[in-house]
Scaffold this motif. Structure first.
Motif, PDB file in Angstrom:
ATOM      1  N   ASP A 326      49.084  49.869  31.131  1.00  0.00           N
ATOM      2  CA  ASP A 326      48.257  49.172  30.149  1.00  0.00           C
ATOM      3  C   ASP A 326      48.988  47.904  29.727  1.00  0.00           C
ATOM      4  O   ASP A 326      50.222  47.839  29.769  1.00  0.00           O
ATOM      5  CB  ASP A 326      47.987  50.072  28.943  1.00  0.00           C
ATOM      6  CG  ASP A 326      47.073  51.242  29.305  1.00  0.00           C
ATOM      7  OD1 ASP A 326      46.209  51.052  30.183  1.00  0.00           O
ATOM      8  OD2 ASP A 326      47.235  52.336  28.722  1.00  0.00           O
ATOM      9  N   GLU A 343      38.298  34.973  28.925  1.00  0.00           N
ATOM     10  CA  GLU A 343      37.291  35.758  29.630  1.00  0.00           C
ATOM     11  C   GLU A 343      37.739  36.172  31.038  1.00  0.00           C
ATOM     12  O   GLU A 343      37.477  37.304  31.480  1.00  0.00           O
ATOM     13  CB  GLU A 343      35.989  34.959  29.711  1.00  0.00           C
ATOM     14  CG  GLU A 343      35.364  34.700  28.336  1.00  0.00           C
ATOM     15  CD  GLU A 343      34.106  33.862  28.428  1.00  0.00           C
ATOM     16  OE1 GLU A 343      33.750  33.473  29.574  1.00  0.00           O
ATOM     17  OE2 GLU A 343      33.481  33.595  27.385  1.00  0.00           O
ATOM     18  N   ILE A 346      40.228  39.013  30.779  1.00  0.00           N
ATOM     19  CA  ILE A 346      39.548  40.267  30.409  1.00  0.00           C
ATOM     20  C   ILE A 346      38.833  40.855  31.626  1.00  0.00           C
ATOM     21  O   ILE A 346      38.869  42.068  31.872  1.00  0.00           O
ATOM     22  CB  ILE A 346      38.559  40.011  29.254  1.00  0.00           C
ATOM     23  CG1 ILE A 346      39.341  39.637  27.985  1.00  0.00           C
ATOM     24  CG2 ILE A 346      37.685  41.231  29.003  1.00  0.00           C
ATOM     25  CD1 ILE A 346      38.455  39.169  26.838  1.00  0.00           C
ATOM     26  N   ALA A 347      38.198  39.998  32.435  1.00  0.00           N
ATOM     27  CA  ALA A 347      37.481  40.460  33.628  1.00  0.00           C
ATOM     28  C   ALA A 347      38.446  41.040  34.664  1.00  0.00           C
ATOM     29  O   ALA A 347      38.161  42.067  35.297  1.00  0.00           O
ATOM     30  CB  ALA A 347      36.676  39.307  34.230  1.00  0.00           C
ATOM     31  N   ALA A 349      41.408  42.394  34.071  1.00  0.00           N
ATOM     32  CA  ALA A 349      41.887  43.673  33.557  1.00  0.00           C
ATOM     33  C   ALA A 349      40.860  44.778  33.809  1.00  0.00           C
ATOM     34  O   ALA A 349      41.216  45.907  34.186  1.00  0.00           O
ATOM     35  CB  ALA A 349      42.197  43.559  32.075  1.00  0.00           C
ATOM     36  N   LYS A 350      39.586  44.448  33.628  1.00  0.00           N
ATOM     37  CA  LYS A 350      38.533  45.438  33.850  1.00  0.00           C
ATOM     38  C   LYS A 350      38.471  45.834  35.321  1.00  0.00           C
ATOM     39  O   LYS A 350      38.321  47.014  35.661  1.00  0.00           O
ATOM     40  CB  LYS A 350      37.192  44.860  33.387  1.00  0.00           C
ATOM     41  CG  LYS A 350      36.042  45.853  33.481  1.00  0.00           C
ATOM     42  CD  LYS A 350      34.760  45.241  32.933  1.00  0.00           C
ATOM     43  CE  LYS A 350      33.600  46.238  33.009  1.00  0.00           C
ATOM     44  NZ  LYS A 350      32.338  45.652  32.484  1.00  0.00           N
ATOM     45  N   LEU A 351      38.584  44.849  36.223  1.00  0.00           N
ATOM     46  CA  LEU A 351      38.556  45.134  37.654  1.00  0.00           C
ATOM     47  C   LEU A 351      39.734  46.009  38.079  1.00  0.00           C
ATOM     48  O   LEU A 351      39.597  46.881  38.950  1.00  0.00           O
ATOM     49  CB  LEU A 351      38.574  43.826  38.449  1.00  0.00           C
ATOM     50  CG  LEU A 351      37.282  43.008  38.429  1.00  0.00           C
ATOM     51  CD1 LEU A 351      37.519  41.634  39.035  1.00  0.00           C
ATOM     52  CD2 LEU A 351      36.171  43.747  39.187  1.00  0.00           C
ATOM     53  N   GLY A 353      41.228  48.113  36.196  1.00  0.00           N
ATOM     54  CA  GLY A 353      41.178  49.390  35.506  1.00  0.00           C
ATOM     55  C   GLY A 353      42.305  49.588  34.513  1.00  0.00           C
ATOM     56  O   GLY A 353      42.729  50.724  34.268  1.00  0.00           O
ATOM     57  N   GLU A 355      43.892  48.839  30.548  1.00  0.00           N
ATOM     58  CA  GLU A 355      43.496  48.540  29.174  1.00  0.00           C
ATOM     59  C   GLU A 355      44.239  47.293  28.708  1.00  0.00           C
ATOM     60  O   GLU A 355      45.464  47.205  28.834  1.00  0.00           O
ATOM     61  CB  GLU A 355      43.819  49.727  28.270  1.00  0.00           C
ATOM     62  CG  GLU A 355      43.341  49.542  26.838  1.00  0.00           C
ATOM     63  CD  GLU A 355      43.598  50.770  25.994  1.00  0.00           C
ATOM     64  OE1 GLU A 355      43.770  50.619  24.767  1.00  0.00           O
ATOM     65  OE2 GLU A 355      43.643  51.884  26.567  1.00  0.00           O
ATOM     66  N   LEU A 356      43.494  46.327  28.139  1.00  0.00           N
ATOM     67  CA  LEU A 356      44.089  45.048  27.747  1.00  0.00           C
ATOM     68  C   LEU A 356      44.015  44.867  26.237  1.00  0.00           C
ATOM     69  O   LEU A 356      42.955  44.994  25.625  1.00  0.00           O
ATOM     70  CB  LEU A 356      43.356  43.899  28.437  1.00  0.00           C
ATOM     71  CG  LEU A 356      43.804  42.483  28.074  1.00  0.00           C
ATOM     72  CD1 LEU A 356      45.271  42.265  28.437  1.00  0.00           C
ATOM     73  CD2 LEU A 356      42.924  41.447  28.766  1.00  0.00           C
TER      74      LEU A 356
END
Length: 403
Positions: A326, A343, A346-347, A349-351, A353, A355-356
């Motif tokens: 994380d 943005e 954040i994208a 980090a989501k890709l 997997g 937690e940011l």
């Protein structure tokens, strides 16, 4: 009477011409046999007999006896003898060394290619090692005589690869071994004859350094090796497989250690180990760790940054990745507007997997007037504004130069 004398001269002339032709042809065969002996690390008489057998004679002695009766090798037989010698190693009639040819060959150029049944293969030589490859499989054989073959099967072909079939693997190994034998012969041809043929005392010359001894020592396993053992295994340690560069005539590295070299003991009928078969996965793998995650997130921050101040903020941001992968990113409040969402970061980090968590904090900014970095998107313009601001304050630009 004059005709008789003239006839005698003619007979003698033809006789000596036949003698010299015979000598030249036999000398040619001897030269070819000498190359064969050196390449295959055998005695000269063994090479002569092998060449005689190739030409249809039971031995070299029988060939010479036939030559004394008037036999001469035809042009086709000489070509056959030369092809026999060339077929045993990758030489070029002694004009170019094996190592020169090996270095000059493009790495993606096979030394042999063909098919086993319906399956295509290519054979490559790299620094004395043989790599035989097909779709989803490869066979690796080292230059040492007793080098264990390694068979690698790519994971997607783990159950369907043809090398899983004993008959196919046996046929492939025959081909790979033939090319490995040529490589070993080429290397032997480059080395001094006494590097691969021990003298009466069992002494051999080191092929790279030139020192002579009947006893040698391995830097890797501290093994004590005879000259005969090294000559038979192409100067690789028969105990651990170390290369010639790690074989020495004196174990100087053991001085003062209290350790003594251990003789390498081989089985009476030493033979190569059975192939080692393993499934491998050489496909590119994305490894997520602190370094790779930080690199991708910082790159995303640069994509989010529009002004010189924000780009400096992306460069100076603290990115912390914990043991569970994380992430916490801390941005300078004077460089990165608190209201600006990164943005792209954040994208990413989501890709990935992960937690940011985002934080803004006051950090040590390297230049005065941080706000100047927000009034333009151009770095040259920002530097110009920075210089003008200093000049207005009467500050002279300082350059730190090394003495």
């Amino acid at each position: 009477m004059r005709d008789l004398v003239s006839s005698g001269h003619l007979v003698r002339s033809h006789f000596w011409k036949w003698i010299m032709t015979t000598k030249n042809e036999i000398d040619t065969l001897k030269t070819l046999a000498k190359r064969y002996a050196r390449a295959n690390r055998i005695a000269q008489h063994e090479a002569l007999n092998a060449l005689a057998t190739e030409l249809g004679f039971p031995s070299w002695t029988k060939l010479v006896a036939k030559a004394k009766q008037g036999w001469l090798p035809s042009a086709d037989q000489l070509a056959q003898a030369k092809a026999f010698i060339r077929g045993s190693y990758s030489g070029d009639d002694g004009q170019e060394s094996f190592i020169e040819k090996s270095f000059a060959r493009p790495v993606d150029e096979p030394v042999r290619q063909g098919k086993i049944g319906e399956h295509a293969y290519q054979v490559y030589e790299h620094f004395g090692d043989i790599h035989m490859e097909g779709e989803g499989w490869r066979i690796l054989i080292g230059e040492a005589l007793f080098s264990q073959p390694v068979v690698e099967i790519e994971k997607p072909h783990a159950t369907t690869s043809p090398v899983r079939k004993p008959d196919f693997l046996a046929a492939a190994l025959v081909i790979a071994d033939e090319e490995a034998a040529k490589v070993r012969a080429g290397i032997s041809s480059d080395w001094p004859r006494r590097a691969t043929k021990p003298d009466a005392e069992g002494a051999v010359l080191h092929p790279l350094r030139g020192d002579r001894s009947s006893e040698w020592y391995c830097l890797h396993c501290d093994g004590k090796i005879t000259g005969t053992q090294l000559a038979e295994n192409l100067w690789h340690c028969p105990g651990c497989g170390a290369s010639p560069i790690d074989i020495f005539s004196e174990p100087g590295w053991l001085d003062g250690s209290g350790m003594k070299p251990k003789p390498v003991v081989l089985a009476q009928s030493q033979k190569r180990a059975e192939p080692c078969i393993k499934v491998v996965d050489s496909r590119p793998t994305l490894t997520l760790n602190e370094e790779s995650i930080s690199l991708l997130l910082r790159n995303a921050l640069f994509e989010d940054a529009k002004t010189p101040a924000e780009r400096l903020g992306a460069q100076l941001a603290e990115i912390y990745v914990d043991d569970e992968l994380d992430v916490c990113i801390t941005l300078d409040e004077e460089l990165w507007p608190e209201s600006k969402e990164p943005e792209a970061a954040i994208a990413v980090a989501k890709l990935l997997g992960v937690e940011l968590e985002l934080e803004v904090s006051g950090m040590s900014f390297p230049f005065a007037w941080p706000d100047l970095g927000h009034v333009t998107t151009s770095t040259p313009e920002y530097v110009q504004l920075l210089l003008e601001a200093h000049e207005e304050q009467g500050v002279i630009l300082r350059e730190i130069k090394e003495d």
